[in-house]
Design a protein around this motif. Structure first.
Motif, PDB file in Angstrom:
ATOM      1  N   ILE A  40      18.808 -31.421   1.109  1.00  0.00           N
ATOM      2  CA  ILE A  40      17.848 -32.511   0.969  1.00  0.00           C
ATOM      3  C   ILE A  40      16.972 -32.249  -0.263  1.00  0.00           C
ATOM      4  O   ILE A  40      16.463 -31.141  -0.467  1.00  0.00           O
TER       5      ILE A  40
ATOM      6  N   ALA B 276      16.859 -35.212   8.574  1.00  0.00           N
ATOM      7  CA  ALA B 276      16.163 -33.991   8.169  1.00  0.00           C
ATOM      8  C   ALA B 276      15.482 -33.393   9.395  1.00  0.00           C
ATOM      9  O   ALA B 276      14.712 -34.077  10.077  1.00  0.00           O
TER      10      ALA B 276
ATOM     11  N   ASP C 147      19.757 -30.172   6.909  1.00  0.00           N
ATOM     12  CA  ASP C 147      20.396 -31.455   6.580  1.00  0.00           C
ATOM     13  C   ASP C 147      21.484 -31.714   7.615  1.00  0.00           C
ATOM     14  O   ASP C 147      22.592 -31.173   7.535  1.00  0.00           O
TER      15      ASP C 147
END
Length: 552
Positions: A2, A102, A30
């Motif tokens: 991310i 996330a 992620d």
């Protein structure tokens, strides 16, 4: 991985500078999900999540059935409610489409609230809105799916209520004699026998446990004709074997005549089970294990029992269930547990279910409020029952044949009983007779200490709960299956007879090759929940070794 720019574009992180977003990006997992995959299961410990791409669906189990709630869209964050309230996840979350999430440790949420006024305002306002919606949702929920109409001492009603309670199915109870004004509209001609109404729509007349189970959508029929492993009994050993067997790729069928958990499932509190410092009820432990087994793909059928085993020519076994239904299995695991020993006293059998009960079903609590309860037995099960009923009954009396609790009960439980002012313990005392009209009203006891003369008393009694040990019910098994004098099943090195010259029996394997045994029904087993769980998981390891030698 991310990037910080992906985070900075989201509302909850929009006020943070680039350096802060870079630090958060380095701490984020992620997670990528395909449609139908679960991000989080109800009851698990939640993290702090932000949805980057795709759609997620919230699913809540309500009265044993999944209910789809709202969905999350890209940019939404979640997980803050259980983290800030210090609890587990209230709902499960699964992907509707391909999704990217996330995942942050809970500590990140606290850092955002404490370190950024703008992020804190967004998080706390969202949390407040969600808690308001939870309140509205709670008001719309039904209290139960089942309405049971009967009389207090009707044996059929007692068995059905016991089944519902043991399977953690909330129900509403209407005593037709005491509350005729509460009879449902479908009983227009008054009360003529027990009835069960499911989901306010389906009326089960002349109900049986199985007909009620089927009306509730509980599986009572096996899906297939062939299985790798058929497990008889869903106590701690059987549930553990189902979890480990299914998780390791075996096609598992678990057959249980009543409810998952066995006698352990009826324990109001298990306080010495590893990993639960505050204790856990037998119901909750069994419910978690059952859900875990189903999640891994184990098939569980209730209200059924195994009645006969017969070896087939190819090395498999024909497993005959009640109603003469037959299935085949490469391996059979016997985990049937034990049954309560019957109290041998005049009149007791006549009042079974009418004031005399074996074990301590939690639903009986409402029937003993302010009344006189007697518990026969001095083991942990009896102690837990006394503790539980002391919160409802005016007086609980424990009757022991021996001199005290020290030799038969865990010390922590003895100390807890000592704190209850309405619990008393009477040693050297046994029940010799039960009396009453259509239900238990009195018991006659005899007390005789060492060297003393016997004392006989007649006492008013509203309920008698019997927990005086257990015995193995294995008479249905083939004669060639070796048992000890008490009917407990011999395994491994305890076997006197073994038919195969080319190998020794596996530990936990019976005198019938390919038939294994675990839990309380096994000869010389340790009668503890943790021991049953251990034996169930060990049995699967030995079953794998056995299957590796076969050519099915």
């Amino acid at each position: 991985m991310i990037s910080f720019s992906e985070l900075q574009a989201l509302p909850v992180f929009a006020s943070l500078d680039e350096l802060s977003c870079q630090r958060l990006a380095r701490r984020a997992a992620d997670i990528r999900l395909n449609p139908g995959e679960w991000l989080l299961r109800e009851g698990e410990m939640a993290g702090f999540y932000v949805l980057l791409e795709g759609d997620l669906q919230l699913v809540k189990e309500v009265l044993g059935q999944p209910m789809e709630l709202r969905s999350y869209k890209a940019g939404d964050f979640f997980g803050e409610v259980p983290i800030l309230l210090g609890g587990a996840a209230f709902v499960s979350i699964k992907a509707i489409s391909k999704a990217r999430v996330a995942h942050f440790d809970p500590q990140v949420l606290f850092e955002l609230i404490q370190g950024s006024a703008a992020s804190s305002a967004v998080i706390l306002q969202t949390m407040t809105d969600r808690l308001i919606s939870v309140q509205q949702f709670a008001k719309s929920l039904p209290g139960s799916r089942v309405l049971v109409v009967g009389t207090k001492y009707d044996s059929d009603c007692h068995e059905i209520r016991n089944f519902l309670s043991a399977n953690r199915i909330p129900y509403e109870w209407v005593d037709a004699e005491r509350e005729p004004d509460r009879l449902p509209a479908c009983m227009t001609e008054g009360y003529h026998g027990p009835e069960v109404i499911v989901d306010r729509a389906f009326c089960v007349e002349r109900p049986t446990i199985r007909s009620v189970a089927e009306a509730l959508g509980i599986r009572t029929q096996p899906r297939h004709d062939e299985y790798d492993v058929v497990i008889a009994g869903a106590g701690p050993a059987g549930l553990a074997a189902a979890v480990y067997g299914a998780s390791e790729g075996l096609r598992v069928l678990l057959v249980e005549r009543s409810s998952a958990g066995g006698q352990a499932g009826a324990s109001s509190r298990i306080e010495n089970y590893l990993g639960f410092p505050n204790g856990i009820s037998g119901e909750e432990l069994s419910d978690r294990a059952q859900k875990q087994a189903v999640r891994f793909g184990a098939e569980i059928v209730l209200t059924r029992c195994v009645e006969h085993l017969e070896p087939l020519s190819d090395g498999r076994y024909c497993v005959e269930l009640d109603e003469s239904q037959r299935i085949s299995a490469c391996v059979v695991l016997l985990a049937t547990g034990v049954e309560w020993r019957v109290l041998q006293a005049d009149g007791v059998s006549r009042f079974q279910g009418r004031g005399v009960f074996y074990g301590a079903a939690r639903h009986e609590a409402i029937n003993v409020v302010g009344k006189r309860v007697f518990v026969v037995g001095g083991g942990n099960s009896a102690g837990q029952a006394a503790m539980f009923f002391s919160n409802y009954a005016s007086k609980v009396t424990m009757l022991l044949r021996g001199k005290g609790l020290e030799l038969t009960m865990s010390q922590y439980l003895i100390e807890q009983l000592g704190t209850k002012r309405n619990v008393s313990v009477e040693p050297y005392t046994e029940v010799i007779r039960a009396e009453g009209e259509d239900h238990l009203e009195r018991i006659v006891t005899q007390s005789q200490g060492p060297g003393g003369a016997p004392t006989i008393q007649t006492r008013d009694a509203d309920a008698l709960f019997v927990m005086i040990g257990a015995h193995a019910n294995t008479a249905w098994l083939p004669r060639s299956l070796e048992r000890d004098a008490g009917g407990y099943i011999c395994t491994g090195r305890d076997l006197v007879r073994w038919p195969l010259p080319d190998r020794e029996p596996f530990p936990l394997e019976t005198s019938l090759p390919g038939v294994f045994c675990a839990g309380d029904v096994r000869h010389d087993s340790i009668k503890r929940v943790s021991s049953g769980v251990g034996e169930g998981s060990m049995a699967i390891a030995f079953i794998h070794q056995y299957l590796a030698l076969q050519n099915f």
